[in-house]
Write an enzyme that holds these catalytic residues in place. Structure first.
Site: not given
Length: 315
Positions: A140, A143-144
């Protein structure tokens, strides 16, 4: 099969932000929700080291810590949180039947499906090692990606999602190397052109990932094979992003719930309603676009409210 049948007003199948949020709302509405956590209690976020984009956590929070907090919040309002996972369902009648661990039979007035989706990985031992270490491998970028700002990363994939994530990473990272396993993209032309025109994205066609290289703690490089020449190259990188798709965890529902061609549950737009009255969906089991903790939590709220209205209409 169990000799006794338990009757439940609101059953929530699966945990994570969607399931726990549904449990919070359902419990506050006196629906006496029972939540079975599934095979991965807490869902995908339990494999996420840091969550910095969920509102309210000024200093960030680890994924497992957030899930414990959501679980405890649901318990505080009276939600019954249990271990176990659904192995069979029968949604053919007014009473929705669900079996847990092939042994416990439940008869439910409403069911909220929040079983999520599992990211697909290449399956390399080195990839799994650094994924489990919690640093260096991710599925992701949204996300990261922030943790790799001003660094060099590698992403593998050839579809629209891979192109979208590569373009997202290009805004944060010094360099993005994109490994495409075949001789052409599977993405739409407009997405392919977007990555090709981005200066700090290097595209390597017809390359296979061989190994994620590091010091057992953090990632240093990605080893790849040029399938045209047979040359093995090592690409410096601190992060490796896998964008080869997700598999929704919906197989046990396919005989009763309408799914799209990839297995995501189709809900009525603007609601959490499925094609079966009294059965609702929340989170990544229906969401192949956003796949964020905050959006999953929002749909968990929607599912609980829709279930409450459904029960009220039956009185």
């Amino acid at each position: 099969m169990s000799d006794t049948i338990e009757k439940i007003k609101c059953l929530i199948i699966g945990s994570g932000p969607a399931g726990y949020t549904a449990a919070i709302y359902a419990a506050r509405a006196n629906m006496n929700p029972v939540l079975y956590q599934g095979m991965q209690p807490g869902g995908q976020l339990t494999t996420t080291n840091e969550v910095e984009n969920f509102p309210g956590y000024v200093d960030g929070v680890t994924g497992p810590e957030m899930m414990v907090q959501l679980q405890e919040q649901a318990k505080r309002f009276g939600a019954d949180i249990r271990d176990g996972w659904a192995t069979k369902v029968d949604f053919s009648g007014d009473i929705h039947k669900v079996w847990i661990n092939d042994s416990i039979e439940l008869h439910c007035e409403t069911v909220i499906i929040s079983t999520g989706a599992s990211a697909k990985y290449l399956g390399l031992p080195s990839e799994q090692h650094y994924l489990n270490m919690g640093g260096g491998v991710s599925a992701c970028a949204v996300c990261d990606g922030f943790f790799y700002r001003n660094q060099e990363v590698v992403i593998v994939g050839a579809g629209d999602s891979a192109c979208e994530e590569a373009h997202y990473l290009s805004k944060l990272c010094k360099k993005v190397t994109m490994l495409v396993r075949s001789e052409k993209f599977r993405a739409s032309k407009i997405m392919e052109e977007r990555v090709r025109k981005t200066e700090n994205i290097e595209i390597l066609m017809n390359h296979d990932t061989l190994e994620v290289v590091g010091d057992n703690q953090v990632v240093h490089a990605i080893k790849a094979l040029n399938k045209t020449t047979g040359e093995v190259i090592e690409i410096p990188a601190t992060g490796f992003f896998v964008a080869i798709g997700h598999k929704p965890n919906t197989d046990i529902f396919k005989d009763y719930i309408t799914l799209d061609e990839t297995g995501y549950i189709i809900n009525t737009p603007g609601t959490s309603n499925t094609n079966v009255p009294g059965v609702f969906v929340a989170g990544d089991a229906a969401d192949h676009v956003y796949r964020q903790a905050i959006t999953a939590a929002g749909t968990g709220c929607m599912a609980a409210l829709d279930a409450e209205r459904y029960l009220a209409s039956k009185e």
